[in-house]
Design a protein around this motif. Sequence first.
Motif, PDB file in Angstrom:
ATOM      1  N   ARG A  20       0.986  47.421 -56.349  1.00 49.41           N
ATOM      2  CA  ARG A  20       0.173  48.200 -57.527  1.00 49.41           C
ATOM      3  C   ARG A  20      -1.319  48.565 -57.158  1.00 49.41           C
ATOM      4  O   ARG A  20      -1.733  49.463 -57.756  1.00 49.41           O
ATOM      5  CB  ARG A  20       0.221  47.045 -58.658  1.00 49.41           C
ATOM      6  CG  ARG A  20      -0.387  47.589 -60.177  1.00 49.41           C
ATOM      7  CD  ARG A  20      -0.384  46.791 -61.195  1.00 49.41           C
ATOM      8  NE  ARG A  20      -1.350  47.095 -62.351  1.00 49.41           N
ATOM      9  CZ  ARG A  20      -1.091  48.237 -63.015  1.00 49.41           C
ATOM     10  NH1 ARG A  20      -0.193  49.181 -62.524  1.00 49.41           N
ATOM     11  NH2 ARG A  20      -2.126  48.601 -63.689  1.00 49.41           N
ATOM     12  N   MET A  74      -1.208  51.633 -55.953  1.00 49.02           N
ATOM     13  CA  MET A  74      -0.643  52.879 -56.695  1.00 49.02           C
ATOM     14  C   MET A  74      -1.321  53.010 -57.705  1.00 49.02           C
ATOM     15  O   MET A  74      -0.964  53.765 -58.689  1.00 49.02           O
ATOM     16  CB  MET A  74       0.938  52.121 -57.174  1.00 49.02           C
ATOM     17  CG  MET A  74       2.055  52.079 -55.831  1.00 49.02           C
ATOM     18  SD  MET A  74       2.277  53.779 -55.151  1.00 49.02           S
ATOM     19  CE  MET A  74       3.547  54.429 -56.390  1.00 49.02           C
ATOM     20  N   ALA A 130      10.799  45.538 -54.386  1.00 45.68           N
ATOM     21  CA  ALA A 130      11.216  46.807 -55.273  1.00 45.68           C
ATOM     22  C   ALA A 130       9.796  47.576 -55.419  1.00 45.68           C
ATOM     23  O   ALA A 130       9.926  48.943 -55.355  1.00 45.68           O
ATOM     24  CB  ALA A 130      11.940  46.435 -56.571  1.00 45.68           C
ATOM     25  N   ARG A 131       8.915  46.715 -55.605  1.00 43.63           N
ATOM     26  CA  ARG A 131       7.466  47.307 -55.817  1.00 43.63           C
ATOM     27  C   ARG A 131       7.035  48.122 -54.361  1.00 43.63           C
ATOM     28  O   ARG A 131       6.620  48.838 -54.499  1.00 43.63           O
ATOM     29  CB  ARG A 131       6.489  46.296 -56.426  1.00 43.63           C
ATOM     30  CG  ARG A 131       6.732  46.162 -57.694  1.00 43.63           C
ATOM     31  CD  ARG A 131       5.928  47.214 -58.700  1.00 43.63           C
ATOM     32  NE  ARG A 131       6.271  47.022 -59.919  1.00 43.63           N
ATOM     33  CZ  ARG A 131       5.452  46.435 -60.737  1.00 43.63           C
ATOM     34  NH1 ARG A 131       4.538  45.868 -60.307  1.00 43.63           N
ATOM     35  NH2 ARG A 131       5.882  46.278 -62.100  1.00 43.63           N
ATOM     36  N   THR A 132       7.190  47.402 -53.324  1.00 37.61           N
ATOM     37  CA  THR A 132       6.643  47.785 -52.293  1.00 37.61           C
ATOM     38  C   THR A 132       7.289  49.022 -51.906  1.00 37.61           C
ATOM     39  O   THR A 132       6.940  50.131 -51.264  1.00 37.61           O
ATOM     40  CB  THR A 132       6.971  46.641 -51.045  1.00 37.61           C
ATOM     41  OG1 THR A 132       5.932  45.799 -51.630  1.00 37.61           O
ATOM     42  CG2 THR A 132       6.615  47.279 -49.706  1.00 37.61           C
ATOM     43  N   GLU A 150       8.948  51.479 -53.540  1.00 40.13           N
ATOM     44  CA  GLU A 150       8.430  52.346 -54.842  1.00 40.13           C
ATOM     45  C   GLU A 150       7.034  52.697 -53.912  1.00 40.13           C
ATOM     46  O   GLU A 150       6.810  54.142 -53.789  1.00 40.13           O
ATOM     47  CB  GLU A 150       7.894  51.751 -55.956  1.00 40.13           C
ATOM     48  CG  GLU A 150       8.779  52.019 -57.095  1.00 40.13           C
ATOM     49  CD  GLU A 150       8.517  51.275 -58.173  1.00 40.13           C
ATOM     50  OE1 GLU A 150       9.290  50.372 -58.656  1.00 40.13           O
ATOM     51  OE2 GLU A 150       7.438  51.343 -58.676  1.00 40.13           O
ATOM     52  N   GLY A 151       6.222  51.976 -53.671  1.00 39.21           N
ATOM     53  CA  GLY A 151       4.869  52.478 -53.063  1.00 39.21           C
ATOM     54  C   GLY A 151       5.261  53.235 -51.447  1.00 39.21           C
ATOM     55  O   GLY A 151       4.582  54.314 -51.281  1.00 39.21           O
ATOM     56  N   GLU A 199       7.979  55.042 -51.045  1.00 40.74           N
ATOM     57  CA  GLU A 199       8.351  56.338 -51.214  1.00 40.74           C
ATOM     58  C   GLU A 199       7.483  57.143 -51.832  1.00 40.74           C
ATOM     59  O   GLU A 199       7.384  58.438 -51.400  1.00 40.74           O
ATOM     60  CB  GLU A 199       9.595  55.928 -52.465  1.00 40.74           C
ATOM     61  CG  GLU A 199      10.644  55.456 -52.046  1.00 40.74           C
ATOM     62  CD  GLU A 199      11.952  55.064 -53.024  1.00 40.74           C
ATOM     63  OE1 GLU A 199      11.364  55.109 -54.437  1.00 40.74           O
ATOM     64  OE2 GLU A 199      12.894  55.081 -52.703  1.00 40.74           O
ATOM     65  N   TRP A 200       6.426  56.624 -52.264  1.00 36.51           N
ATOM     66  CA  TRP A 200       5.263  57.554 -52.706  1.00 36.51           C
ATOM     67  C   TRP A 200       4.432  58.056 -51.441  1.00 36.51           C
ATOM     68  O   TRP A 200       4.083  59.115 -51.173  1.00 36.51           O
ATOM     69  CB  TRP A 200       4.222  56.839 -53.563  1.00 36.51           C
ATOM     70  CG  TRP A 200       3.155  57.739 -54.107  1.00 36.51           C
ATOM     71  CD1 TRP A 200       2.951  58.694 -54.979  1.00 36.51           C
ATOM     72  CD2 TRP A 200       1.966  57.813 -53.413  1.00 36.51           C
ATOM     73  NE1 TRP A 200       1.986  59.464 -54.992  1.00 36.51           N
ATOM     74  CE2 TRP A 200       1.262  58.785 -53.807  1.00 36.51           C
ATOM     75  CE3 TRP A 200       1.131  56.927 -52.285  1.00 36.51           C
ATOM     76  CZ2 TRP A 200      -0.111  59.328 -53.481  1.00 36.51           C
ATOM     77  CZ3 TRP A 200       0.082  57.546 -51.837  1.00 36.51           C
ATOM     78  CH2 TRP A 200      -0.666  58.612 -52.476  1.00 36.51           C
ATOM     79  N   HIS A 243      15.973  55.233 -47.246  1.00 38.00           N
ATOM     80  CA  HIS A 243      14.944  55.496 -48.041  1.00 38.00           C
ATOM     81  C   HIS A 243      14.357  57.068 -47.555  1.00 38.00           C
ATOM     82  O   HIS A 243      13.391  57.388 -47.959  1.00 38.00           O
ATOM     83  CB  HIS A 243      13.997  54.690 -48.402  1.00 38.00           C
ATOM     84  CG  HIS A 243      14.592  53.504 -49.183  1.00 38.00           C
ATOM     85  ND1 HIS A 243      14.520  53.607 -50.569  1.00 38.00           N
ATOM     86  CD2 HIS A 243      15.001  52.451 -48.749  1.00 38.00           C
ATOM     87  CE1 HIS A 243      15.064  52.357 -50.993  1.00 38.00           C
ATOM     88  NE2 HIS A 243      15.295  51.759 -50.007  1.00 38.00           N
TER      89      HIS A 243
END
Length: 316
Positions: free
Chosen positions: A122, A125, A168-170, A172-173, A175-176, A210
């Motif tokens: 977070r 992000m 999952a959060r990591t 997501e980061g 992927e960004w 990914h």
Amino acid sequence: MKDQSNTLDPAKFRDPRVTAKGEQRATVALGDPQTLWFNTGTLCNIECVNCYIESSPTNDALVYITAAEVEEYLDQLDQRQWNVREIAFTGGEPFMNPEMIDMTRAALARGYEVLILTNAMRPMMRKSVRAGLEGLQAEYPGKLTLRISVDHWSQDMHDTERGKGAFARTVEGMEWLRDAGIPMAVAGRTVWGETEADSRAGYAALYARHGFDIDANDPGATVLFPEMDDRADVPEITTACWGILDVSPTSVMCASSRMVVKRRGAAKPAVLACTLLPYAPEFELGETLEQAERDVALNHPHCAKFCVLGGASCSG
Ligand code: SF4
Ligand code: SF4
């Protein structure tokens, strides 16, 4: 004599000049400085099992360093003419520091490559941080790399260390970052005892799933760290060890880097020998880079275990 016990002998690592057996302790000169590290502060958005620097949402033993303080050390780098190629930032979680983007820009603007160690969660992000990173990537393409902590390539194992939902959060980061075209590396851990080949195969599959452009077989791009156990007994490193082990003093981190930290309550930042010993007073070399040019006595079990021996032994 070989060390028989598993717990550290209290007679060891006491005198910076000599070992418990009275032999001359090994020292390392700052021969070819390549990287200047900054610790951005120990606060972190999460609290991992076995975090080597004991970061957490409440540990501010090392406080946020400021962009002005970083600039001051970058000025000193020019004056001292160290041959540094890279400025690296570690925490805590660096993106908790409100001046992280400014500090990164300051280093990039002077022509350095920049490495930031992050959990890509977070704090990274947040909208303002993402905008900052996109701006830096546009201005200095390819010069900034983020090294993401992915303790294990599987969600279950990673979340055991970092808490449910962390993987999952990591991802997501990451992927960004992938979509923003910002180069990534990964820092993993070897706590699970799988072979290096199995571990690298696991990371390779994760990256493929990914579309992450990270080489799982390059030890510089997917860095696998051993666990740091302070209590285990290790031999001390004498000047004779280099020859016995055929290890060069130039290969250890304190021959090629230093780390700047700011302790809670301190008026000014201090320069440490390396990133591995943030709390050991003996490894604090002074306030300036000039003071930090002196030799480092390898007077800590980490010096032996992680930097010199690599699992071997040089005690007679
Ligand atoms: S994310 Fe990194 S700095 Fe934060 S607690 Fe975990 S290991 Fe420590
Ligand atoms: S742990 Fe010891 S040997 Fe290793 S880099 Fe730090 S000071 Fe040098």
